[in-house]
Design a protein around this motif. Structure first.
Motif, PDB file in Angstrom:
ATOM      1  N   ALA A  13     -65.412 -41.077  62.678  1.00 24.76           N
ATOM      2  CA  ALA A  13     -66.532 -40.827  61.769  1.00 24.76           C
ATOM      3  C   ALA A  13     -67.605 -41.904  61.976  1.00 24.76           C
ATOM      4  O   ALA A  13     -67.278 -43.045  62.295  1.00 24.76           O
ATOM      5  CB  ALA A  13     -66.044 -40.818  60.331  1.00 24.76           C
ATOM      6  N   PRO A  14     -68.891 -41.589  61.874  1.00 26.33           N
ATOM      7  CA  PRO A  14     -69.434 -40.315  61.397  1.00 26.33           C
ATOM      8  C   PRO A  14     -69.509 -39.227  62.467  1.00 26.33           C
ATOM      9  O   PRO A  14     -69.796 -38.083  62.150  1.00 26.33           O
ATOM     10  CB  PRO A  14     -70.838 -40.698  60.911  1.00 26.33           C
ATOM     11  CG  PRO A  14     -71.229 -41.817  61.843  1.00 26.33           C
ATOM     12  CD  PRO A  14     -69.961 -42.586  62.093  1.00 26.33           C
ATOM     13  N   GLY A  15     -69.297 -39.572  63.733  1.00 29.73           N
ATOM     14  CA  GLY A  15     -69.288 -38.558  64.790  1.00 29.73           C
ATOM     15  C   GLY A  15     -70.663 -38.047  65.157  1.00 29.73           C
ATOM     16  O   GLY A  15     -71.690 -38.602  64.745  1.00 29.73           O
ATOM     17  N   PRO A  16     -70.706 -36.966  65.952  1.00 31.19           N
ATOM     18  CA  PRO A  16     -71.978 -36.415  66.434  1.00 31.19           C
ATOM     19  C   PRO A  16     -72.873 -35.933  65.291  1.00 31.19           C
ATOM     20  O   PRO A  16     -72.388 -35.414  64.285  1.00 31.19           O
ATOM     21  CB  PRO A  16     -71.538 -35.236  67.317  1.00 31.19           C
ATOM     22  CG  PRO A  16     -70.128 -35.529  67.678  1.00 31.19           C
ATOM     23  CD  PRO A  16     -69.546 -36.248  66.512  1.00 31.19           C
ATOM     24  N   GLN A  17     -74.158 -36.108  65.508  1.00 31.38           N
ATOM     25  CA  GLN A  17     -75.148 -35.642  64.537  1.00 31.38           C
ATOM     26  C   GLN A  17     -76.114 -34.683  65.220  1.00 31.38           C
ATOM     27  O   GLN A  17     -76.624 -34.972  66.292  1.00 31.38           O
ATOM     28  CB  GLN A  17     -75.926 -36.831  63.949  1.00 31.38           C
ATOM     29  CG  GLN A  17     -75.047 -37.933  63.387  1.00 31.38           C
ATOM     30  CD  GLN A  17     -74.272 -37.496  62.163  1.00 31.38           C
ATOM     31  OE1 GLN A  17     -74.814 -36.787  61.309  1.00 31.38           O
ATOM     32  NE2 GLN A  17     -73.027 -37.906  62.069  1.00 31.38           N
ATOM     33  N   PRO A  28     -71.747 -21.033  66.525  1.00 41.09           N
ATOM     34  CA  PRO A  28     -72.322 -22.388  66.549  1.00 41.09           C
ATOM     35  C   PRO A  28     -71.239 -23.434  66.296  1.00 41.09           C
ATOM     36  O   PRO A  28     -70.363 -23.249  65.442  1.00 41.09           O
ATOM     37  CB  PRO A  28     -73.351 -22.363  65.421  1.00 41.09           C
ATOM     38  CG  PRO A  28     -72.917 -21.249  64.522  1.00 41.09           C
ATOM     39  CD  PRO A  28     -72.270 -20.228  65.414  1.00 41.09           C
ATOM     40  N   VAL A  29     -71.315 -24.537  67.032  1.00 44.65           N
ATOM     41  CA  VAL A  29     -70.359 -25.629  66.866  1.00 44.65           C
ATOM     42  C   VAL A  29     -70.853 -26.535  65.736  1.00 44.65           C
ATOM     43  O   VAL A  29     -72.034 -26.886  65.670  1.00 44.65           O
ATOM     44  CB  VAL A  29     -70.209 -26.427  68.174  1.00 44.65           C
ATOM     45  CG1 VAL A  29     -69.326 -27.649  67.957  1.00 44.65           C
ATOM     46  CG2 VAL A  29     -69.634 -25.531  69.267  1.00 44.65           C
ATOM     47  N   GLN A  30     -69.936 -26.896  64.859  1.00 40.89           N
ATOM     48  CA  GLN A  30     -70.272 -27.726  63.707  1.00 40.89           C
ATOM     49  C   GLN A  30     -69.350 -28.934  63.647  1.00 40.89           C
ATOM     50  O   GLN A  30     -68.390 -29.043  64.412  1.00 40.89           O
ATOM     51  CB  GLN A  30     -70.122 -26.895  62.415  1.00 40.89           C
ATOM     52  CG  GLN A  30     -70.925 -25.598  62.423  1.00 40.89           C
ATOM     53  CD  GLN A  30     -70.644 -24.749  61.205  1.00 40.89           C
ATOM     54  OE1 GLN A  30     -70.921 -25.165  60.071  1.00 40.89           O
ATOM     55  NE2 GLN A  30     -70.085 -23.557  61.407  1.00 40.89           N
ATOM     56  N   PHE A  39     -64.291 -33.786  62.983  1.00 41.76           N
ATOM     57  CA  PHE A  39     -63.786 -32.684  63.800  1.00 41.76           C
ATOM     58  C   PHE A  39     -64.935 -31.826  64.313  1.00 41.76           C
ATOM     59  O   PHE A  39     -65.877 -31.513  63.574  1.00 41.76           O
ATOM     60  CB  PHE A  39     -62.824 -31.811  62.984  1.00 41.76           C
ATOM     61  CG  PHE A  39     -61.490 -32.449  62.759  1.00 41.76           C
ATOM     62  CD1 PHE A  39     -60.409 -32.136  63.557  1.00 41.76           C
ATOM     63  CD2 PHE A  39     -61.328 -33.391  61.738  1.00 41.76           C
ATOM     64  CE1 PHE A  39     -59.174 -32.743  63.355  1.00 41.76           C
ATOM     65  CE2 PHE A  39     -60.108 -33.999  61.525  1.00 41.76           C
ATOM     66  CZ  PHE A  39     -59.025 -33.669  62.339  1.00 41.76           C
ATOM     67  N   LEU A  40     -64.828 -31.456  65.568  1.00 39.12           N
ATOM     68  CA  LEU A  40     -65.765 -30.528  66.201  1.00 39.12           C
ATOM     69  C   LEU A  40     -65.124 -29.150  66.114  1.00 39.12           C
ATOM     70  O   LEU A  40     -64.003 -28.946  66.611  1.00 39.12           O
ATOM     71  CB  LEU A  40     -65.972 -30.949  67.659  1.00 39.12           C
ATOM     72  CG  LEU A  40     -67.296 -30.616  68.354  1.00 39.12           C
ATOM     73  CD1 LEU A  40     -68.460 -31.231  67.599  1.00 39.12           C
ATOM     74  CD2 LEU A  40     -67.258 -31.116  69.791  1.00 39.12           C
ATOM     75  N   ALA A  66     -70.819 -32.377  74.274  1.00 42.10           N
ATOM     76  CA  ALA A  66     -70.901 -33.371  73.202  1.00 42.10           C
ATOM     77  C   ALA A  66     -70.860 -34.784  73.780  1.00 42.10           C
ATOM     78  O   ALA A  66     -71.629 -35.667  73.370  1.00 42.10           O
ATOM     79  CB  ALA A  66     -69.758 -33.169  72.207  1.00 42.10           C
ATOM     80  N   MET A  67     -69.977 -35.006  74.766  1.00 43.27           N
ATOM     81  CA  MET A  67     -69.883 -36.321  75.389  1.00 43.27           C
ATOM     82  C   MET A  67     -71.158 -36.668  76.150  1.00 43.27           C
ATOM     83  O   MET A  67     -71.624 -37.809  76.126  1.00 43.27           O
ATOM     84  CB  MET A  67     -68.683 -36.362  76.325  1.00 43.27           C
ATOM     85  CG  MET A  67     -67.338 -36.263  75.605  1.00 43.27           C
ATOM     86  SD  MET A  67     -65.943 -36.091  76.752  1.00 43.27           S
ATOM     87  CE  MET A  67     -65.940 -37.714  77.508  1.00 43.27           C
TER      88      MET A  67
END
Length: 246
Positions: A13-17, A28-30, A39-40, A66-67
């Motif tokens: 966390a907070p991970g991707p924004q 859509p990926v959330q 979690f993706l 994402a990476m």
């Protein structure tokens, strides 16, 4: 109507924004934060996903995209993981495995996975081996057009097989000598086919990839046209993000 949540991977966390990615079934990926893990996921349209090439590549593409957007510390989840809700995620994954998940994040921080697969033409390598070993070639040639005892035929065949195996090991050891010192960990996986002689994944520093790639190219030149090398310089760390490794 949805069938639950399809999970791709976990970030600290907070991970991707603000990711704009498309997952399986064009959903859509959330992201969803549960405890201290992000979690993706996307909405699952199927209760069970067939492990087709299209679906497998779609799963991997979400993680790699994402990476590539800068979110490098990632625990990829196995393909096809569908859960009912976030309570199930907490109960089945986070509560029993939280400490090991945290340890995996620490191990993967600042690192990336790359892969090397080596293939050869067995018949071509056999011919090259015989050209370099006249005595062995004479024994092989004696199998043609002559009546030999079964024991002698087996003996010569076993000698050819041993010599070919020694050449294979010499090639593999050469790759180990050049590449393993750049890696924190190496996983040698099962071979993919009869033509496959080596299949390894390396966990290396993010900034060491250029050096690693140069060494792979140098090995390719060293062996001229004898080998076919597949080098994957960017993939989610599936081989090193396993709970039983910590």
């Amino acid at each position: 109507m949805g069938c639950g949540l399809y999970l791709y991977g976990i970030f600290p966390a907070p991970g991707p924004q603000g990711l704009a990615l498309q997952g399986l079934d064009k959903q859509p990926v959330q992201t969803q934060v549960v405890d201290e893990f992000t979690f993706l996921y996307s909405e699952a349209k199927q209760k069970r996903y067939l492990a087709s090439r299209r679906n497998l590549l779609g799963h991997e593409k979400v993680l790699e995209d994402a990476m590539q957007q800068g979110y490098r510390t990632l625990l990829p989840l196995q393909f096809g993981l569908v859960v009912e809700d976030w309570d199930a995620v907490s109960e089945q994954l986070i509560v029993p495995h939280k400490t090991r998940l945290q340890a995996l994040f620490e191990q993967l921080e600042g690192k990336r996975e790359v892969g090397v697969k080596i293939f050869w033409d067995t018949n071509a390598e056999l011919q090259l081996m015989l050209e370099e070993n006249p005595e062995l070639k004479a024994k092989r040639d004696s199998l043609q057009g002559q009546v030999l005892s079964m024991d002698l035929t087996i003996q010569i065949g076993q000698e050819l097989e041993r010599s070919l195996e020694q050449r294979k090991e010499a090639i593999i050891n050469r790759f180990r000598e050049e590449l393993n010192d750049l890696a924190f960990e190496v996983v040698e996986n099962e071979l993919l086919s009869e033509a496959s002689i080596y299949n390894a994944a390396y966990l290396i520093p993010w900034d060491a990839e250029a050096t690693f790639g140069d060494r792979v190219e140098s090995l390719d030149r060293e062996f001229e046209q004898r080998l076919r090398i597949r080098y994957n310089n960017f993939t989610a760390p599936f081989n090193f993000a396993q709970l039983d490794r910590v």
